[in-house]
Design a protein around this motif. Structure first.
Motif, PDB file in Angstrom:
ATOM      1  N   LEU A 114       0.851  -1.077   0.028  1.00 28.11           N
ATOM      2  CA  LEU A 114      -0.116  -0.182  -0.020  1.00 28.11           C
ATOM      3  C   LEU A 114       0.782   1.231   0.031  1.00 28.11           C
ATOM      4  O   LEU A 114       0.435   2.176  -0.765  1.00 28.11           O
ATOM      5  CB  LEU A 114      -1.051   0.074   1.395  1.00 28.11           C
ATOM      6  N   ARG A 115       1.968   1.357   0.828  1.00 30.07           N
ATOM      7  CA  ARG A 115       2.714   2.561   0.817  1.00 30.07           C
ATOM      8  C   ARG A 115       3.399   2.873  -0.285  1.00 30.07           C
ATOM      9  O   ARG A 115       3.405   3.927  -1.067  1.00 30.07           O
ATOM     10  CB  ARG A 115       3.900   2.193   1.843  1.00 30.07           C
ATOM     11  N   ARG A 117       2.477   1.627  -3.381  1.00 27.81           N
ATOM     12  CA  ARG A 117       1.399   2.120  -4.481  1.00 27.81           C
ATOM     13  C   ARG A 117       1.021   3.511  -4.353  1.00 27.81           C
ATOM     14  O   ARG A 117       0.886   4.235  -5.505  1.00 27.81           O
ATOM     15  CB  ARG A 117       0.227   1.353  -4.349  1.00 27.81           C
ATOM     16  N   PHE A 118       0.923   4.065  -3.022  1.00 26.25           N
ATOM     17  CA  PHE A 118       0.692   5.153  -2.733  1.00 26.25           C
ATOM     18  C   PHE A 118       1.793   6.276  -3.332  1.00 26.25           C
ATOM     19  O   PHE A 118       1.400   7.305  -3.846  1.00 26.25           O
ATOM     20  CB  PHE A 118       0.365   5.564  -1.372  1.00 26.25           C
ATOM     21  N   LEU A 119       3.043   6.084  -2.955  1.00 26.18           N
ATOM     22  CA  LEU A 119       4.029   6.652  -3.512  1.00 26.18           C
ATOM     23  C   LEU A 119       4.176   6.986  -4.972  1.00 26.18           C
ATOM     24  O   LEU A 119       4.178   7.977  -5.632  1.00 26.18           O
ATOM     25  CB  LEU A 119       5.398   6.108  -3.055  1.00 26.18           C
ATOM     26  N   SER A 121       1.465   6.641  -7.166  1.00 24.69           N
ATOM     27  CA  SER A 121       0.538   7.504  -7.508  1.00 24.69           C
ATOM     28  C   SER A 121       0.821   8.989  -7.321  1.00 24.69           C
ATOM     29  O   SER A 121       0.568   9.791  -7.999  1.00 24.69           O
ATOM     30  CB  SER A 121      -0.840   7.032  -6.798  1.00 24.69           C
ATOM     31  N   HIS A 122       1.069   9.168  -5.992  1.00 27.98           N
ATOM     32  CA  HIS A 122       1.551  10.650  -5.626  1.00 27.98           C
ATOM     33  C   HIS A 122       2.417  11.161  -6.445  1.00 27.98           C
ATOM     34  O   HIS A 122       2.234  12.270  -6.860  1.00 27.98           O
ATOM     35  CB  HIS A 122       1.742  10.435  -4.142  1.00 27.98           C
ATOM     36  N   SER A 125       1.302  11.659 -10.037  1.00 21.25           N
ATOM     37  CA  SER A 125       0.191  12.699 -10.125  1.00 21.25           C
ATOM     38  C   SER A 125       0.845  14.159 -10.348  1.00 21.25           C
ATOM     39  O   SER A 125       0.439  14.795 -11.096  1.00 21.25           O
ATOM     40  CB  SER A 125      -0.695  12.584  -9.093  1.00 21.25           C
ATOM     41  N   LEU A 164      -6.559  -2.511  -5.518  1.00 23.77           N
ATOM     42  CA  LEU A 164      -5.689  -1.384  -6.083  1.00 23.77           C
ATOM     43  C   LEU A 164      -5.803  -1.030  -7.723  1.00 23.77           C
ATOM     44  O   LEU A 164      -5.173  -0.305  -8.269  1.00 23.77           O
ATOM     45  CB  LEU A 164      -4.364  -1.454  -5.772  1.00 23.77           C
TER      46      LEU A 164
END
Length: 239
Positions: A114-115, A117-119, A121-122, A125, A164
């Protein structure tokens, strides 16, 4: 006298071959000891490595055919160590597609999905290089051959990948070359269909990324006559 002998076409020189290839940049992310290097080198050399230097970070270059198309893979094998935020950001900016790997024998590595995947995307973006499309990510569960040490079920891996909206593979880099080929081939198709391989895209580079050593698959092939390990690969690293 006219000869009926027909000359066979000459094989393409390396420069000609690469000129006709599309290049894709792949980053393999995940905690240490999940098998990121094993997955990468299995795809490139068809061989499984039993020992390697977990701190060695390398970009591998490998020409491979996907659906009849010549593709030059540039695969960043990350060390998986705790690192500076700027370093991980540069690596994520560099890549056009990602493999997030975990081991089915290590729940902490599963929780790291999760961490990461967030990085991805962030950071992407903020780049706004490919419109609203984020770079494709494939989640890979490795070491399925170690059933007696399993801590993460196949269903758990499939569920988080579905949540996800990422493709999911459960593989054994030790047992199967074909499974690693399937991972990289699918990721290339995802990147190509996302439009990230436009000929006009801006290649992201930096002084930090330029410091990571490069190794061509032709160099690793010369190791085929002896036991392959990352300690021996160091002899073939090029800038």
């Amino acid at each position: 006298m006219t000869s009926n002998f027909q000359r066979l076409p000459r094989p393409l020189k390396k420069a000609q071959q690469l000129a006709s290839c599309r290049t894709v940049r792949i980053a393999v992310l995940g905690q240490g000891a999940v098998g990121k290097t094993a997955i990468t080198v299995r795809f490139i050399t068809k061989r499984f490595i039993g020992e390697y230097d977990p701190t060695l970070e390398t970009i591998y270059r490998h020409v491979f055919s996907v659906d009849g198309e010549c593709v030059q893979f540039e695969v960043l094998d990350t060390a998986g160590q705790e690192e500076d935020t700027i370093l991980i950001e540069e690596k994520i900016k560099w890549a056009e597609g990602f493999i997030i790997a975990y081991s089915v024998t290590d729940r902490c590595s599963f929780d790291e999905i999760l961490r990461l995947r967030f990085l991805i995307s962030h950071i992407h973006s903020g780049l706004k290089r490919h419109g609203d499309a984020l770079p494709p990510v494939v989640i890979v569960a490795n070491k399925k051959d170690l059933q007696y040490d399993r801590m993460v079920t196949t269903e758990e891996g499939s569920s988080i990948a579905q949540a996800l909206k990422c493709p999911f593979f459960e593989i054994s880099a030790r047992d199967s070359y074909e499974e690693t080929v399937a991972v990289f081939s699918l990721l290339y198709r995802e990147v190509a269909s996302s439009g990230a391989l436009s000929a006009f895209r801006r290649k992201v580079s930096s002084k930090l990324m330029d410091k990571i050593p490069r190794i061509h698959s032709t160099a690793t092939a010369s190791l085929s006559m002896r036991s392959f390990s990352l300690s021996s690969v160091k002899d073939f690293l090029t800038d």
